[in-house]
Design a protein around this motif. Structure first.
Motif, mmCIF file in Angstrom:
data_model
loop_
_atom_site.group_PDB
_atom_site.id
_atom_site.type_symbol
_atom_site.label_atom_id
_atom_site.label_comp_id
_atom_site.label_asym_id
_atom_site.label_seq_id
_atom_site.Cartn_x
_atom_site.Cartn_y
_atom_site.Cartn_z
ATOM 1 N N TYR A 259 51.513 48.029 60.287
ATOM 2 C CA TYR A 259 51.852 46.606 60.359
ATOM 3 C C TYR A 259 51.386 45.724 61.524
ATOM 4 O O TYR A 259 50.575 44.694 61.352
ATOM 5 C CB TYR A 259 53.515 46.369 60.611
ATOM 6 N N ARG A 260 51.453 46.098 62.597
ATOM 7 C CA ARG A 260 50.704 45.651 63.926
ATOM 8 C C ARG A 260 49.180 45.658 63.736
ATOM 9 O O ARG A 260 48.434 44.760 63.970
ATOM 10 C CB ARG A 260 51.008 46.050 65.230
ATOM 11 N N ALA A 261 48.581 46.718 63.267
ATOM 12 C CA ALA A 261 47.091 46.708 62.878
ATOM 13 C C ALA A 261 46.754 45.763 61.992
ATOM 14 O O ALA A 261 45.706 45.251 62.281
ATOM 15 C CB ALA A 261 46.897 48.177 62.571
ATOM 16 N N ALA A 262 47.477 45.350 60.905
ATOM 17 C CA ALA A 262 47.057 44.684 59.905
ATOM 18 C C ALA A 262 47.169 43.242 60.351
ATOM 19 O O ALA A 262 46.386 42.385 60.175
ATOM 20 C CB ALA A 262 47.935 44.702 58.703
ATOM 21 N N GLN A 263 48.255 42.819 61.332
ATOM 22 C CA GLN A 263 48.420 41.538 61.919
ATOM 23 C C GLN A 263 47.176 41.425 62.621
ATOM 24 O O GLN A 263 46.444 40.263 62.653
ATOM 25 C CB GLN A 263 49.441 41.334 62.877
ATOM 26 N N LEU A 264 46.569 42.343 63.476
ATOM 27 C CA LEU A 264 45.530 42.007 64.407
ATOM 28 C C LEU A 264 44.126 42.082 63.570
ATOM 29 O O LEU A 264 43.300 41.211 64.000
ATOM 30 C CB LEU A 264 45.534 43.174 65.492
ATOM 31 N N LEU A 265 44.063 42.867 62.742
ATOM 32 C CA LEU A 265 42.928 42.980 61.872
ATOM 33 C C LEU A 265 42.573 41.755 61.241
ATOM 34 O O LEU A 265 41.464 41.267 61.017
ATOM 35 C CB LEU A 265 42.825 44.229 61.042
ATOM 36 N N ARG A 266 43.644 41.193 60.565
ATOM 37 C CA ARG A 266 43.553 39.751 59.906
ATOM 38 C C ARG A 266 43.088 38.836 60.672
ATOM 39 O O ARG A 266 42.097 37.968 60.493
ATOM 40 C CB ARG A 266 44.917 39.439 59.224
ATOM 41 N N ASP A 267 43.658 38.737 61.932
ATOM 42 C CA ASP A 267 43.058 37.791 63.092
ATOM 43 C C ASP A 267 41.820 38.144 63.390
ATOM 44 O O ASP A 267 40.935 37.135 63.480
ATOM 45 C CB ASP A 267 43.998 37.832 64.188
ATOM 46 N N ILE A 268 41.366 39.364 63.249
ATOM 47 C CA ILE A 268 39.972 39.605 63.832
ATOM 48 C C ILE A 268 38.964 38.990 62.861
ATOM 49 O O ILE A 268 37.791 38.279 63.155
ATOM 50 C CB ILE A 268 39.808 41.012 63.961
ATOM 51 N N THR A 269 39.314 39.191 61.547
ATOM 52 C CA THR A 269 38.505 38.855 60.209
ATOM 53 C C THR A 269 38.094 37.416 60.481
ATOM 54 O O THR A 269 37.206 36.782 59.790
ATOM 55 C CB THR A 269 38.917 39.291 58.927
ATOM 56 N N LEU A 270 39.260 36.624 60.813
ATOM 57 C CA LEU A 270 39.428 35.089 60.897
ATOM 58 C C LEU A 270 38.642 34.587 62.097
ATOM 59 O O LEU A 270 37.757 33.661 62.009
ATOM 60 C CB LEU A 270 40.692 34.662 60.831
ATOM 61 N N ASN A 271 38.620 35.268 63.225
ATOM 62 C CA ASN A 271 38.060 34.822 64.538
ATOM 63 C C ASN A 271 36.595 35.570 65.013
ATOM 64 O O ASN A 271 35.754 34.877 65.574
ATOM 65 C CB ASN A 271 38.949 35.309 65.677
ATOM 66 N N TYR A 272 36.197 36.633 64.449
ATOM 67 C CA TYR A 272 35.111 37.082 64.577
ATOM 68 C C TYR A 272 34.191 37.695 63.692
ATOM 69 O O TYR A 272 33.957 38.626 63.222
ATOM 70 C CB TYR A 272 35.237 38.620 65.438
ATOM 71 N N SER A 273 34.002 36.707 62.769
ATOM 72 C CA SER A 273 33.420 36.700 61.545
ATOM 73 C C SER A 273 31.767 37.300 61.720
ATOM 74 O O SER A 273 31.469 37.621 60.702
ATOM 75 C CB SER A 273 33.471 35.599 60.417
ATOM 76 N N GLY A 274 31.294 36.880 62.862
ATOM 77 C CA GLY A 274 30.045 37.157 62.980
ATOM 78 C C GLY A 274 29.944 38.663 63.593
ATOM 79 O O GLY A 274 28.552 38.902 64.114
ATOM 80 N N SER A 275 30.806 39.266 63.962
ATOM 81 C CA SER A 275 30.657 40.497 64.774
ATOM 82 C C SER A 275 29.962 41.760 64.155
ATOM 83 O O SER A 275 30.051 41.565 62.781
ATOM 84 C CB SER A 275 31.992 40.995 65.294
ATOM 85 N N ASN A 276 29.580 42.682 64.928
ATOM 86 C CA ASN A 276 28.709 43.704 64.013
ATOM 87 C C ASN A 276 29.853 44.548 63.371
ATOM 88 O O ASN A 276 29.395 45.557 62.836
ATOM 89 C CB ASN A 276 27.823 44.282 64.824
#
Length: 255
Positions: free
Chosen positions: A46-63
């Motif tokens: 649950y917490r992983a999904a929350q953070l991962l969804r934020d990561i996809t929104l905030n770090y779209s250009g990351s490797n």
């Protein structure tokens, strides 16, 4: 399907309206990514999904963004959120076709369809979609580590689809609608000949043809049964029905 698409849209709208930095930290992309992987590996989905969804929104250009999408789908999948996970996996496949994880995502998208399929008596659209998805996956990624699992799930899909047709066959036998029973027997023998239902379907075809006084076709069905199932469960019953077939012309000639 439209309802499900709308639910996903509303879900994504809610996510999009939320703060894009709700779960990411000020420590940067790499730190947040490692934290998300750690949560996933500790099965804190649950917490992983929350953070991962934020990561996809905030770090779209990351490797690592392709991996973030994949693990987001996995985190939703592990929580049983198959509809959302399916959408995440599909987006990952479409957005990152060259990623080494794209095949994994394609496999899990089909797993989601499989898990969403209801009881065999209900609409089996998801089962059909899962079967088609696993088939495409095997065509595109025949060397994948998930190839054996895909074959297994395809067999499960076929068994479930066959079970639905077989239930209709048994219903027509029960109500003595023999012509319809023959049609459904033929459907199983043509489309699901390699499932556990084929043996009984072949016997029921012979049995139904006899009920219809179609002796010539019944004899052909008996011969076909012996060819398909030399060690079949119904061999003794088939032999008994063949005796009825042999006696049939004499009976038919009796006034």
């Amino acid at each position: 399907m439209l309802k499900h698409t709308l639910l996903i849209f509303l879900f994504m709208l809610v996510v999009g309206c939320a703060s894009q930095t709700r779960f990411v930290s000020d420590d940067g992309a790499d730190v947040d990514w490692q934290r998300a992987r750690g949560l996933f590996e500790r099965e804190r989905y649950y917490r992983a999904a929350q953070l991962l969804r934020d990561i996809t929104l905030n770090y779209s250009g990351s490797n690592f963004i392709d991996s973030a999408y994949f693990y987001l789908g996995r985190a939703e999948f592990e929580q049983g959120n198959y509809l959302v996970a399916s959408d995440d996996f599909r987006r990952m496949v479409q957005t990152f076709p060259s990623s080494p994880l794209t095949g994994h995502a394609a496999f899990y998208e089909s797993r989601c369809q499989f898990e969403m399929a209801p009881d065999f008596r209900l609409d089996q659209t998801y089962t059909e979609q899962a079967f088609d998805g696993f088939q495409r996956f095997l065509e595109d990624y025949p060397q994948s580590e998930y190839a054996d699992s895909a074959y297994t799930y395809m067999a499960k899909c076929r068994d479930k689809l066959a079970r639905k047709v077989f239930a209709a066959l048994k219903l027509y036998v029960k109500i003595e609608e023999w012509a319809s029973a023959v049609i459904y027997s033929d459907a199983i023998l043509a489309d699901y000949y390699d499932t556990s239902f084929a043996d009984e379907a072949a016997y029921e075809k012979l049995h139904s043809l006899l009920k219809l006084d179609e002796y010539e076709k019944a004899q052909a069905a008996a011969t076909d049964y012996r060819r398909r199932f030399p060690n079949g469960v119904y061999l003794d019953k088939v032999a008994a029905l063949e005796l009825e077939i042999k006696a049939a012309p004499v009976q038919a000639a009796t006034p």
